[in-house]
Design a protein around this motif. Sequence first.
Motif, mmCIF file in Angstrom:
data_model
loop_
_atom_site.group_PDB
_atom_site.id
_atom_site.type_symbol
_atom_site.label_atom_id
_atom_site.label_comp_id
_atom_site.label_asym_id
_atom_site.label_seq_id
_atom_site.Cartn_x
_atom_site.Cartn_y
_atom_site.Cartn_z
ATOM 1 N N SER A 1 -4.221 5.712 18.020
ATOM 2 C CA SER A 1 -3.860 6.448 19.222
ATOM 3 C C SER A 1 -2.520 5.963 19.755
ATOM 4 O O SER A 1 -2.231 4.767 19.711
ATOM 5 C CB SER A 1 -4.939 6.269 20.290
ATOM 6 N N VAL A 2 -1.745 6.880 20.274
ATOM 7 C CA VAL A 2 -0.409 6.542 20.768
ATOM 8 C C VAL A 2 -0.055 7.527 21.869
ATOM 9 O O VAL A 2 -0.565 8.664 21.888
ATOM 10 C CB VAL A 2 0.620 6.582 19.619
ATOM 11 N N GLN A 3 0.812 7.119 22.765
ATOM 12 C CA GLN A 3 1.272 8.022 23.808
ATOM 13 C C GLN A 3 2.452 8.848 23.319
ATOM 14 O O GLN A 3 3.176 8.440 22.390
ATOM 15 C CB GLN A 3 1.672 7.230 25.045
ATOM 16 N N ALA A 4 2.643 9.992 23.929
ATOM 17 C CA ALA A 4 3.790 10.836 23.597
ATOM 18 C C ALA A 4 5.073 10.027 23.752
ATOM 19 O O ALA A 4 5.220 9.250 24.691
ATOM 20 C CB ALA A 4 3.821 12.059 24.497
ATOM 21 N N GLY A 5 5.965 10.212 22.789
ATOM 22 C CA GLY A 5 7.210 9.462 22.782
ATOM 23 C C GLY A 5 7.130 8.160 22.004
ATOM 24 O O GLY A 5 8.157 7.543 21.708
ATOM 25 N N GLY A 6 5.926 7.745 21.659
ATOM 26 C CA GLY A 6 5.722 6.496 20.946
ATOM 27 C C GLY A 6 5.883 6.641 19.448
ATOM 28 O O GLY A 6 6.264 7.708 18.933
ATOM 29 N N SER A 7 5.570 5.548 18.738
ATOM 30 C CA SER A 7 5.723 5.501 17.289
ATOM 31 C C SER A 7 4.468 4.952 16.630
ATOM 32 O O SER A 7 3.720 4.191 17.232
ATOM 33 C CB SER A 7 6.907 4.612 16.901
ATOM 34 N N LEU A 8 4.296 5.343 15.381
ATOM 35 C CA LEU A 8 3.146 4.916 14.595
ATOM 36 C C LEU A 8 3.484 5.172 13.136
ATOM 37 O O LEU A 8 4.345 6.007 12.837
ATOM 38 C CB LEU A 8 1.917 5.728 14.989
ATOM 39 N N SER A 9 2.830 4.461 12.250
ATOM 40 C CA SER A 9 3.024 4.757 10.837
ATOM 41 C C SER A 9 1.674 4.851 10.144
ATOM 42 O O SER A 9 0.699 4.239 10.567
ATOM 43 C CB SER A 9 3.891 3.698 10.159
ATOM 44 N N VAL A 10 1.626 5.629 9.084
ATOM 45 C CA VAL A 10 0.462 5.714 8.218
ATOM 46 C C VAL A 10 0.932 5.434 6.799
ATOM 47 O O VAL A 10 2.041 5.811 6.428
ATOM 48 C CB VAL A 10 -0.236 7.089 8.291
ATOM 49 N N SER A 11 0.104 4.750 6.047
ATOM 50 C CA SER A 11 0.461 4.388 4.679
ATOM 51 C C SER A 11 -0.574 4.907 3.709
ATOM 52 O O SER A 11 -1.745 5.082 4.063
ATOM 53 C CB SER A 11 0.582 2.867 4.547
ATOM 54 N N CYS A 12 -0.133 5.124 2.489
ATOM 55 C CA CYS A 12 -1.009 5.633 1.438
ATOM 56 C C CYS A 12 -0.815 4.778 0.198
ATOM 57 O O CYS A 12 0.315 4.637 -0.286
ATOM 58 C CB CYS A 12 -0.651 7.090 1.143
ATOM 59 N N ALA A 13 -1.906 4.204 -0.284
ATOM 60 C CA ALA A 13 -1.865 3.408 -1.504
ATOM 61 C C ALA A 13 -2.483 4.217 -2.630
ATOM 62 O O ALA A 13 -3.631 4.667 -2.519
ATOM 63 C CB ALA A 13 -2.631 2.105 -1.301
ATOM 64 N N ALA A 14 -1.718 4.398 -3.707
ATOM 65 C CA ALA A 14 -2.183 5.173 -4.851
ATOM 66 C C ALA A 14 -2.546 4.259 -6.003
ATOM 67 O O ALA A 14 -1.851 3.285 -6.274
ATOM 68 C CB ALA A 14 -1.098 6.157 -5.292
ATOM 69 N N SER A 15 -3.634 4.555 -6.677
ATOM 70 C CA SER A 15 -4.040 3.781 -7.844
ATOM 71 C C SER A 15 -4.641 4.727 -8.871
ATOM 72 O O SER A 15 -4.878 5.899 -8.606
ATOM 73 C CB SER A 15 -5.046 2.694 -7.450
ATOM 74 N N GLY A 16 -4.893 4.185 -10.061
ATOM 75 C CA GLY A 16 -5.448 5.008 -11.130
ATOM 76 C C GLY A 16 -4.327 5.593 -11.971
ATOM 77 O O GLY A 16 -3.306 4.956 -12.186
ATOM 78 N N HIS A 17 -4.503 6.809 -12.418
ATOM 79 C CA HIS A 17 -3.531 7.453 -13.298
ATOM 80 C C HIS A 17 -2.439 8.133 -12.469
ATOM 81 O O HIS A 17 -2.329 9.365 -12.422
ATOM 82 C CB HIS A 17 -4.223 8.470 -14.194
ATOM 83 N N THR A 18 -1.615 7.315 -11.844
ATOM 84 C CA THR A 18 -0.598 7.856 -10.941
ATOM 85 C C THR A 18 0.426 8.719 -11.664
ATOM 86 O O THR A 18 1.117 9.509 -11.035
ATOM 87 C CB THR A 18 0.107 6.719 -10.186
ATOM 88 N N TYR A 19 0.507 8.592 -12.987
ATOM 89 C CA TYR A 19 1.433 9.430 -13.742
ATOM 90 C C TYR A 19 0.942 10.870 -13.835
ATOM 91 O O TYR A 19 1.620 11.737 -14.391
ATOM 92 C CB TYR A 19 1.668 8.858 -15.141
ATOM 93 N N TYR A 20 -0.241 11.135 -13.291
ATOM 94 C CA TYR A 20 -0.765 12.495 -13.230
ATOM 95 C C TYR A 20 -0.085 13.292 -12.120
ATOM 96 O O TYR A 20 -0.394 14.462 -11.919
ATOM 97 C CB TYR A 20 -2.270 12.483 -12.953
ATOM 98 N N SER A 21 0.824 12.645 -11.380
ATOM 99 C CA SER A 21 1.475 13.345 -10.290
ATOM 100 C C SER A 21 2.943 12.981 -10.251
ATOM 101 O O SER A 21 3.355 11.941 -10.755
ATOM 102 C CB SER A 21 0.810 12.986 -8.960
ATOM 103 N N ASN A 22 3.756 13.858 -9.667
ATOM 104 C CA ASN A 22 5.171 13.563 -9.472
ATOM 105 C C ASN A 22 5.549 13.569 -7.999
ATOM 106 O O ASN A 22 6.694 13.340 -7.650
ATOM 107 C CB ASN A 22 6.043 14.571 -10.221
ATOM 108 N N CYS A 23 4.554 13.821 -7.156
ATOM 109 C CA CYS A 23 4.841 13.971 -5.729
ATOM 110 C C CYS A 23 3.679 13.439 -4.914
ATOM 111 O O CYS A 23 2.512 13.645 -5.265
ATOM 112 C CB CYS A 23 5.079 15.443 -5.397
ATOM 113 N N ILE A 24 4.000 12.749 -3.839
ATOM 114 C CA ILE A 24 3.009 12.345 -2.850
ATOM 115 C C ILE A 24 3.421 12.924 -1.509
ATOM 116 O O ILE A 24 4.601 12.841 -1.136
ATOM 117 C CB ILE A 24 2.862 10.814 -2.763
ATOM 118 N N ALA A 25 2.471 13.517 -0.837
ATOM 119 C CA ALA A 25 2.772 14.191 0.424
ATOM 120 C C ALA A 25 1.773 13.791 1.500
ATOM 121 O O ALA A 25 0.681 13.295 1.212
ATOM 122 C CB ALA A 25 2.732 15.702 0.224
#
Length: 124
Positions: free
Chosen positions: A11-35
């Motif tokens: 949770s964050v207030q308007a005007g604030g900052s936050l980050s989200v992260s994504c860790a990929a594992s397995g056969h990552t060569y099955y994709s060329n893009c993360i969104a």
Amino acid sequence: QVHLVESGGGSVQAGGSLSVSCAASGHTYYSNCIAWFRQAPGREREGVAATWAGGVGTQYIDSVKGRFTISQDNAGNAVTLQMDSFKPEDTGMYYCAAGFATYGPPRLDQFQYWGQGIQVTVSS
């Protein structure tokens, strides 16, 4: 299979900052893009930002341009979405997705692998 695990959010207030992260594992060569996609209550899931392997580039939905930044580690297995200058309409479940996607605005049908999602709530 590509396994995706999101972290961060909260949770964050308007005007604030936050980050989200994504860790990929397995056969990552099955994709060329993360969104990152997001879905607000009662609304369709929309692509927010995407990054392509090999330095092809990044894409952002118009409403987050200049406020959100997507980055990828050198190995291509971790992607972070830094979100600044939050607005209440940024509230939603944020999903990490991987797939073979043509360069352009990320489309749902191009992504075969999905994380469980993580909640981001912006209060005014």
